[in-house]
Design a protein around this motif. Structure first.
Motif, short mmCIF file in Angstrom:
data_model
loop_
_atom_site.label_atom_id
_atom_site.label_comp_id
_atom_site.label_asym_id
_atom_site.label_seq_id
_atom_site.Cartn_x
_atom_site.Cartn_y
_atom_site.Cartn_z
N ARG A 174 0.84 -1.19 0.00
CA ARG A 174 0.00 0.00 0.00
C ARG A 174 0.88 1.25 0.00
NH1 ARG A 174 0.11 2.63 4.69
NH2 ARG A 174 0.75 1.54 6.57
N ILE A 175 0.24 2.39 -0.21
CA ILE A 175 0.94 3.66 -0.18
C ILE A 175 1.39 3.95 1.25
CG2 ILE A 175 0.65 6.16 -0.48
CD1 ILE A 175 -1.29 5.57 -2.72
N LYS A 176 2.67 4.30 1.40
CA LYS A 176 3.23 4.60 2.73
C LYS A 176 3.11 6.10 2.99
CE LYS A 176 4.54 0.40 3.63
NZ LYS A 176 4.10 -0.22 2.36
N VAL A 177 2.63 6.44 4.19
CA VAL A 177 2.37 7.82 4.57
C VAL A 177 3.45 8.30 5.54
CG1 VAL A 177 0.73 9.44 5.61
CG2 VAL A 177 -0.10 7.48 4.28
N GLY A 178 4.07 9.42 5.23
CA GLY A 178 5.06 10.04 6.11
C GLY A 178 4.54 11.34 6.68
N LEU A 179 4.96 11.65 7.91
CA LEU A 179 4.52 12.86 8.59
C LEU A 179 5.74 13.74 8.85
CD1 LEU A 179 2.10 14.34 9.96
CD2 LEU A 179 2.68 13.10 12.06
N ALA A 180 5.73 14.97 8.34
CA ALA A 180 6.82 15.93 8.55
C ALA A 180 6.30 17.07 9.42
CB ALA A 180 7.31 16.47 7.21
#
Length: 742
Positions: free
Chosen positions: A28-34
């Motif tokens: 699945r699409i991996k989500v990153g938080l900045a």
């Protein structure tokens, strides 16, 4: 001081909870938080996390800078947004922002030195040049705060091992380059990311001197993408540039320069965002990086800004709902959060000072074979720090090659020591012609040897002209037994009064040497014996000669004294007590000009309720012989010591004084606490023991406003005595100290 408070945001702690764990690669699409830096505005990050949790948005990677690193690091380590929010109400800011140990944990030697007139702030003087700390706050207690919170993740050397892989951004102070921190001590990493230059001391990691990451990369979109994120949720809570009308002071100009750096890097990261990425910019309006008291109002703004983008975020949430649930056995492997289950198998010490490691080890209350007690460990670290040799004393929870858990104590010697200079000031004026002052300086050379020997030189002029050499040497590895030698010369004036009339003014001067041996019992009790030998002169300056005053001074005295000191503050204590009891034996056989014996005592007992404090101070002096010479007489008079009378207006061989001080805290400013209060005083002096009687007491009272300032305690007071004398005082220094001539 918005720049200062920008760094304070890094102190946010949390309690224990849950967050989304790192997920397996399921295509699945991996989500990153900045998460960007922004001081107190970072409360909006908590609101963003609350909304993402509510929307069930998966977070696979987190990267943060400064405040974003703190919030992101806690969340990555396993804390929920709700738990992080709790810190807004429960954080002990005063302790977190102070390096000083609680006064009850300081050594008796440190308390003795603290009571001198010297200003507590000092500078290093080494190799012919002045030196100072690289930050106003060394982070001594910050480290304890972070270590306590992050204890469950202590053994995760790589930040990829956290429930959510994590990166923090710092700036190399030497090169200005951005440094991406991905392993090591998570507590040290967070401290480095939020260490605003000049406010917090830099943190040294892997040989690099690191400070706040906002100057190099304030919103690390590129970093979280490099971690593997397919899409990025970026949260920008950085301050906007000030408008022309807002540039009104040096502080605002400094803030604008800081904004230039952070906005430039933030804008670069924003421009790198793609169409599938999400940028969240909470509408924080006029909230500044220093508005911690308004954090409760800032959090909802982050939540609101996130919910306004819920349509775009729900795409990720739907993917999360389609995933298989996390297996129960995987949840069971989450780090244990109870420190009592952390069994300490070893304690290692990293010490780059001249002190013997056993001196450090003797102050540790946590021993191998015991369960971890974080409260005891924090107090142990404070006791080591109170040795006054170290720039910082920190600990890390570590694991050895055998898989055993332990503690690594890191004691780093001060780079601006071991030679220090201090300056001092005491000043009083009753606006009726009675005023005096005392200015001076002190030199300290500590860490003379492996047992912690210390040499001090004190010089002053004014009320006392003095030059004193002081050598203090512990003689055992526990620093319990000690020897203390002194050699000094002193000159001061001594007034003799009859009622409100000054009969004579004498000048007393001479030299004295003292050798003492003592035993410290923990950090609150001390027993010592001293021999003092010296000589001097007493000379009439003005007035009528007093026949019993001898012109020659011969000192030969043995003394035995006991001290207890558990006050939380020397000047405005709110709890604890202090007592000092001394027996003096002077005899011609050991060098004295006259045979006499005295016993003296003084002390303070304090207790508080709310912002109110009651403090009882007492001083007692009794001479067993009517021949005790002038230089050993006791004196009363002045603010807090029979207010309304002139300073030291009363003198005699016997003395008694009780002062009840009632005061109330006026503000919550940590570095300048202010008080208002009153004193009620009763006491007197008597020249002969047969004359001492309670029905002969004098009474006084005063009203005062006081503050504990960087140059010492300040008082403005009005005093009135039972003889209808009124005096107005301005006082710099501690008015309740005794005034017997040493």
């Amino acid at each position: 001081m918005r720049l200062t408070w920008l760094a304070i945001a890094a102190l946010f702690t949390a309690f224990y909870g849950n967050s989304a764990a790192a997920q397996p690669d399921d295509g699945r699409i991996k989500v990153g938080l900045a998460l960007s830096g922004g001081g107190a505005r970072g409360g909006a990050h908590v609101g963003v996390l609350k909304a993402l949790e509510e929307l069930n948005v998966p977070i696979d990677y987190i990267a943060g800078t400064s405040m974003g690193a703190i919030i992101g690091g806690f969340y990555a380590a396993g804390y929920s947004a709700d738990e992080i929010e709790q810190i807004m109400d429960e954080m002990d800011w005063d302790r977190a922002l102070s390096d000083n140990p609680d006064r009850s944990d300081r050594t008796m030697r440190k308390k003795e030195v603290e009571a001198e007139f010297l200003i507590p702030y000092r500078v290093g003087y080494n190799n012919g040049r002045f030196q100072a700390a690289l930050g106003a706050i060394q982070g001594q207690h910050l480290d304890q705060v972070f270590q306590r919170i992050l204890q469950p993740a202590a053994t995760a050397h790589s930040f990829d091992q956290l429930p959510i892989p994590f990166r923090a951004i710092a700036t190399d102070l030497v090169t200005g380059e951005a440094v991406v921190l991905s392993q090591g001590s998570l507590a040290d990493t967070l401290r480095a990311s939020m260490s605003v230059p000049g406010v917090f001391a830099p943190v040294r990691i892997d040989g690099r001197i690191l400070v706040d990451g906002g100057m190099a990369n304030n919103m690390p979109v590129d970093v979280v993408r490099e971690m593997g994120a397919d899409v990025v949720i970026a949260v920008d809570i950085s301050s906007q540039l000030l408008k022309e009308e807002q540039l009104t002071s040096v502080l605002s100009v400094t803030e604008q320069l800081t904004n230039f750096l952070t906005r430039r890097t933030t804008q670069q990261q924003i421009e790198s965002l793609g169409s599938n990425d999400v940028l969240i910019v909470p509408a924080l309006g006029e909230f500044s990086a220093a508005d911690f008291k308004d954090a409760g109002d800032i959090i909802p703004l982050g939540y609101q800004a996130t919910m306004e983008l819920h349509d775009k975020l729900l795409v990720f949430a739907e993917q999360e709902r389609a995933r298989d649930p996390v297996p129960a056995e995987q949840l069971a492997e989450r780090p244990e959060r109870d420190p009592a289950t952390y069994l300490v198998s070893f304690v290692d010490i990293s010490n780059n000072s001249v002190l013997n490691d056993e001196i450090i080890r003797s102050r540790l209350a946590v021993q191998p074979g015991e369960a971890l007690d974080l409260d005891a460990l924090d107090r142990s670290v404070d006791r080591i720090y109170s040795l006054d040799v170290f720039e910082s004393v920190t600990y890390d929870l570590v694991e050895n090659s055998a898989g055993e858990h332990g503690i690594l104590i890191s004691a780093t010697a001060r780079k601006w020591g071991p030679n220090y200079l201090q300056f001092g000031l005491e000043l009083s004026n009753d606006f009726t012609g009675n005023s005096d002052f005392k200015i001076g300086a002190g030199y300290t050379r500590n860490a003379l040897n492996s047992l912690g020997g210390e040499m001090r030189v004190i010089a002053s002029m004014g009320r006392e002209d003095q030059l004193r050499f002081d050598f203090y040497q512990p003689v055992d590895l526990g620093a319990n037994w000690f020897v203390n030698s002194q050699l000094g010369w002193k000159r001061q004036n001594y007034n003799l009064w009859l009622g409100d009339v000054r009969l004579a003014e004498y000048e007393i001067y001479g030299w004295a040497a003292k050798l003492g041996v003592g035993r410290n019992f923990g950090t609150t009790h001390q027993l010592r014996t001293d021999y003092r030998y010296g000589g001097g002169r007493t000379e009439l300056i003005t007035g009528t000669p007093i026949p019993e005053i001898r012109s020659r001074i011969d000192i030969g005295e043995l003394s035995l004294s006991y001290r207890h000191d558990s006050l939380d503050s020397l000047y405005f204590p709110t709890s604890g007590m202090a007592h000092e009891l001394t027996y003096h034996f002077a005899d011609t056989a050991i060098g004295a000009g006259l045979d006499y014996q005295q016993i003296s005592g003084s002390g303070t007992l304090s207790g508080s309720w709310g912002k109110n404090t009651a403090s009882l101070n007492y001083s007692l002096g009794y001479s067993f012989d009517d021949s005790a010479p002038l230089e050993s007489w006791y004196q009363l008079g002045g603010f807090g010591r029979l207010s309304g009378l002139a300073p030291n207006q009363l003198s005699g061989r016997q003395a008694a004084l009780a002062t009840l001080a009632l005061y109330r805290r006026l503000n919550e400013i940590q570095f300048l606490p202010a008080y208002t209060g009153l004193t009620l005083e009763a006491g007197n002096v008597w020249n002969y023991g047969r004359d001492a009687a309670l029905d002969d007491l004098r009474f006084s009272a005063s009203l005062f406003i006081g503050a504990e300032s960087p140059i010492g305690p300040l008082y403005f007071a009005v005093g009135h005595s039972d003889s209808h004398d009124t005096a107005v005082y301005f006082y710099v220094g501690h008015p309740f100290h005794g005034s017997q001539i040493d």
